[in-house]
Design an enzyme around this catalytic site. Structure first.
Site, mmCIF file in Angstrom:
data_model
loop_
_atom_site.group_PDB
_atom_site.id
_atom_site.type_symbol
_atom_site.label_atom_id
_atom_site.label_comp_id
_atom_site.label_asym_id
_atom_site.label_seq_id
_atom_site.Cartn_x
_atom_site.Cartn_y
_atom_site.Cartn_z
ATOM 1 N N GLY A 96 -5.794 1.584 29.512
ATOM 2 C CA GLY A 96 -4.906 1.974 30.777
ATOM 3 C C GLY A 96 -4.581 -0.060 30.987
ATOM 4 O O GLY A 96 -4.352 -0.296 30.219
ATOM 5 N N ARG A 99 -3.669 -5.398 31.554
ATOM 6 C CA ARG A 99 -3.219 -7.179 31.755
ATOM 7 C C ARG A 99 -1.291 -7.007 31.884
ATOM 8 O O ARG A 99 -0.621 -8.023 31.806
ATOM 9 C CB ARG A 99 -3.423 -8.119 30.788
ATOM 10 N N LYS A 119 3.233 -9.009 30.628
ATOM 11 C CA LYS A 119 2.067 -8.462 30.471
ATOM 12 C C LYS A 119 1.542 -10.025 30.261
ATOM 13 O O LYS A 119 2.067 -10.619 30.426
ATOM 14 C CB LYS A 119 2.182 -8.579 28.921
ATOM 15 N N ASP A 131 -9.748 -10.483 32.643
ATOM 16 C CA ASP A 131 -9.233 -11.050 33.847
ATOM 17 C C ASP A 131 -7.742 -10.936 33.742
ATOM 18 O O ASP A 131 -6.862 -11.780 34.535
ATOM 19 C CB ASP A 131 -8.753 -12.476 33.663
ATOM 20 N N GLY A 132 -6.026 -10.192 33.099
ATOM 21 C CA GLY A 132 -5.565 -9.615 33.540
ATOM 22 C C GLY A 132 -4.690 -10.077 33.540
ATOM 23 O O GLY A 132 -3.491 -10.489 33.222
ATOM 24 N N ASP A 258 -4.099 3.356 20.544
ATOM 25 C CA ASP A 258 -3.032 2.855 22.084
ATOM 26 C C ASP A 258 -2.178 1.927 21.624
ATOM 27 O O ASP A 258 -0.931 1.874 22.780
ATOM 28 C CB ASP A 258 -3.771 2.458 23.027
ATOM 29 N N ASN A 259 -2.005 1.756 20.383
ATOM 30 C CA ASN A 259 -0.795 0.619 19.928
ATOM 31 C C ASN A 259 0.669 1.373 19.055
ATOM 32 O O ASN A 259 1.003 0.782 18.512
ATOM 33 C CB ASN A 259 -1.344 -0.490 18.953
ATOM 34 N N ASP A 268 2.823 -3.600 20.407
ATOM 35 C CA ASP A 268 1.383 -4.667 20.181
ATOM 36 C C ASP A 268 1.226 -5.419 19.283
ATOM 37 O O ASP A 268 0.545 -5.425 18.849
ATOM 38 C CB ASP A 268 0.167 -3.816 20.872
HETATM 39 P P1 AMP Z 1 -4.558 -4.898 23.216
HETATM 40 O O1 AMP Z 1 -5.789 -5.463 22.640
HETATM 41 O O2 AMP Z 1 -4.082 -6.211 23.344
HETATM 42 O O3 AMP Z 1 -3.953 -3.853 21.985
HETATM 43 O O4 AMP Z 1 -5.485 -3.983 24.026
HETATM 44 C C1 AMP Z 1 -6.265 -3.573 24.500
HETATM 45 C C2 AMP Z 1 -6.989 -2.737 25.956
HETATM 46 O O5 AMP Z 1 -7.248 -3.845 26.037
HETATM 47 C C3 AMP Z 1 -5.485 -2.470 27.161
HETATM 48 O O6 AMP Z 1 -6.761 -1.342 27.603
HETATM 49 C C4 AMP Z 1 -5.665 -4.461 27.533
HETATM 50 O O7 AMP Z 1 -4.726 -3.846 29.002
HETATM 51 C C5 AMP Z 1 -6.901 -4.186 27.963
HETATM 52 N N1 AMP Z 1 -7.079 -6.241 28.029
HETATM 53 C C6 AMP Z 1 -6.342 -6.466 26.957
HETATM 54 N N2 AMP Z 1 -6.341 -8.293 27.380
HETATM 55 C C7 AMP Z 1 -6.994 -7.795 28.474
HETATM 56 C C8 AMP Z 1 -7.305 -8.810 29.563
HETATM 57 N N3 AMP Z 1 -7.084 -10.458 29.414
HETATM 58 N N4 AMP Z 1 -7.331 -8.087 31.170
HETATM 59 C C9 AMP Z 1 -7.550 -6.927 31.223
HETATM 60 N N5 AMP Z 1 -6.980 -6.406 30.541
HETATM 61 C C10 AMP Z 1 -6.862 -6.345 28.680
HETATM 62 MG MG MG Z 2 -2.645 -2.437 23.393
#
Ligand code: AMP
Ligand code: MG
Length: 492
Positions: A96, A99, A119, A131-132, A258-259, A268
């Site tokens: 989900g 961030r 983002k 940390d979002g 998810d990407n 992504d």
């Molecule tokens: P990604 O590797 O960017 O595709 O992210 C994979 C998952 O990790 C997704 O659900 C993102 O929303 C979550 N995510 C990545 N970085 C953060 C962050 N700093 N804080 C919260 N969720 C994160």
């Molecule tokens: Mg992603």
């Protein structure tokens, strides 16, 4: 799909609608961005803003920076975080938007609909331990690379703005916080379907499939078997997309399910980078220890991800489980040939060929094998071909390549195109400029460490006109010093 009809645009040109929230509540949660200390607009894509029907001048001043940082909401926004799951490095996980926050769907003057997503905009129900937030470097990297991909003609999400937040984010070291405004055909992922399937909620899977059909594949809504047709169409777009990546040497770096977007856009941008010397084993991502997402593995991974999509969609294909599997498999099995066809079409264009001959694959493979042996630069090898430079006349003659070139000349003679026609074709299909890793790193460092934005501006100018072969800019076309340890980071 329900929609508000032709509302007048809000201040700044916002015309946000909301169809995603018509899906079952399983798919999203309402959540507002978390305000930041000091929004500062550091990158803004005026041409994109104009295409979206936004008013660039109004958004650079006034509320614009606050909106792009999540401190203010544009007229008509309904912020949500989207739910999805995904296979990360082969392992299934509930994810989900941890961030990211979707503000709504901007309806552009031509009627096309674009997700507007922040983002790095703060925590949501899906943040887990994160940390979002996002750091400036990775958000600028996404801005730069996505706009370069767009200019290359490759389907991609785009970048409208980057703001800094005036707050630090803590990764290995403290870094400047930033928010990226991403523009996408949608954010429906393979993992979104997996999310519904994991809840064993058939009605939700069906609702999402219907939504995806209406939004991205409207011509298929009325065919006899729309869901199988939908799967097939998604598969075809992915075959075509990954072929385009391979043809320019783009390494996505984190092809988790998810990407992978069902729209067929590249999405992504994390540890992505362009390959210099041709090598299928090229990996940049610091966390991809086993090279799962190496350049040469990308087609196979796309195929694997599509198998996960098929599994999630199975109940839609046939009420009988075995029959559903048989039908899905029949479609899935077409991927390798479809990819090969798209790739070879593109490779012919790169070689200046229009007709098709059975020996074309071998001709291309032999060039690639030569590049691998010589650690030749992928982009510049093709650029030299496009310029019509015979290797024998070049500064470093190579008899092997010269012999290959003789074969190309013979093949060209049978193709029947004039040299000028062939060259024009090649110039359209072989970029003169890609975002070179050393230039990307230097531009991001200048911006982040010294608040000097000139290098980034200049690099953007070059990589957003990638087919301008008349520009002679050795500084931007030369690969950096070969560095086998060069690594990119997701920045999460
Ligand atoms: P990604 O590797 O960017 O595709 O992210 C994979 C998952 O990790 C997704 O659900 C993102 O929303 C979550 N995510 C990545 N970085 C953060 C962050 N700093 N804080 C919260 N969720 C994160
Ligand atoms: Mg992603």
């Amino acid at each position: 799909m329900s929609e508000r009809k032709e509302d007048a645009a809000g201040i700044g040109g916002w015309r946000l609608m909301h169809t995603y929230t018509d899906l079952p509540p399983l798919f999203y949660t309402d959540v507002a961005p978390t305000p930041v200390r000091e929004p500062r607009l550091v990158a803004f894509n005026r041409p994109l803003a104009a295409e979206l029907g936004l008013e660039p001048a109004a958004l650079e001043r006034g509320d614009g920076p606050a909106i792009f940082a999540g401190n203010a909401l544009p007229d008509g926004a309904r912020p949500i975080a989207q739910a999805y799951a995904g296979h990360q490095y082969g392992h299934f996980t509930a994810l989900g938007d941890g961030r990211a926050i979707l503000l709504g769907e901007q309806v552009a003057p031509g009627g096309a609909r674009f997700d507007i997503q922040l983002k790095g905009s703060g925590q949501t129900r899906f943040s887990r331990r994160g940390d979002g937030r996002a750091a400036l470097g990775p958000m600028l990297r996404e801005y730069l690379i996505s706009e370069a991909m767009y200019a290359l003609g490759i389907p991609t999400t785009r970048s409208l703005a980057v703001t800094t937040t005036g707050e630090a984010v803590y990764r290995e070291q403290p870094q400047q916080g930033a928010v990226l405004t991403r523009v996408a055909a949608s954010h429906i992922r393979v993992g979104t379907v997996q999310w519904a399937a994991a809840h064993e909620d058939r009605a939700a899977v069906r609702a999402l499939a219907d939504y995806t059909l209406a939004r991205h594949y409207p011509d298929l809504a009325r065919v006899p078997e729309p869901y199988l047709a939908l799967f097939e169409a998604i598969l075809a777009r992915q075959a075509s997309l990954v072929a385009r990546w391979q043809l320019v040497g783009f390494v996505h770096g984190v092809m988790n399910t998810d990407n992978m977007a069902l729209s067929g856009e590249t999405i992504d941008y994390g540890p992505c980078a362009f390959m210099d010397a041709y090598d299928p084993a090229t990996v940049f991502s610091s966390i991809d220890a086993h090279g799962r997402y190496a350049y040469g593995n990308q087609p196979g991974i796309a195929h694997w991800n599509l198998a996960r999509l098929a599994e999630a969609m199975l109940p839609l294909f046939d009420a009988d489980g075995d029959r559903a599997v048989a039908r899905a498999t029949a479609v899935l099995d077409r991927f390798p040939a479809l990819f090969e066809e798209r790739w070879l079409d593109g490779m012919r264009a790169k070689l200046g060929l229009v007709t098709e001959e059975p020996g074309d694959r071998q001709l291309a493979d032999d060039l690639l094998a030569w590049m691998l042996r010589r650690s030749a630069d992928f982009t510049n090898t093709f650029r030299a071909l496009a310029a019509g430079v015979r290797p024998a006349q070049s500064a470093s003659p190579d008899p092997e390549l010269d012999a290959w070139h003789d074969r190309l000349d013979l093949r060209r003679a049978r193709d029947g195109r004039s040299p000028a026609e062939a060259r024009a074709l090649m110039r359209r299909h072989n970029p003169a400029f890609i975002p070179r890793n050393h230039k990307v790193e230097a531009a991001l460092a200048a911006a982040g460490d010294r608040d000097d934005w000139s290098e980034l501006t200049r690099l953007l100018d070059v990589v957003t006109a990638p087919y301008d072969h008349d520009r002679d800019l050795p500084e931007f076309s030369a690969p950096g010093e070969p560095d086998p340890r060069y690594r990119t980071f997701c920045g999460t």
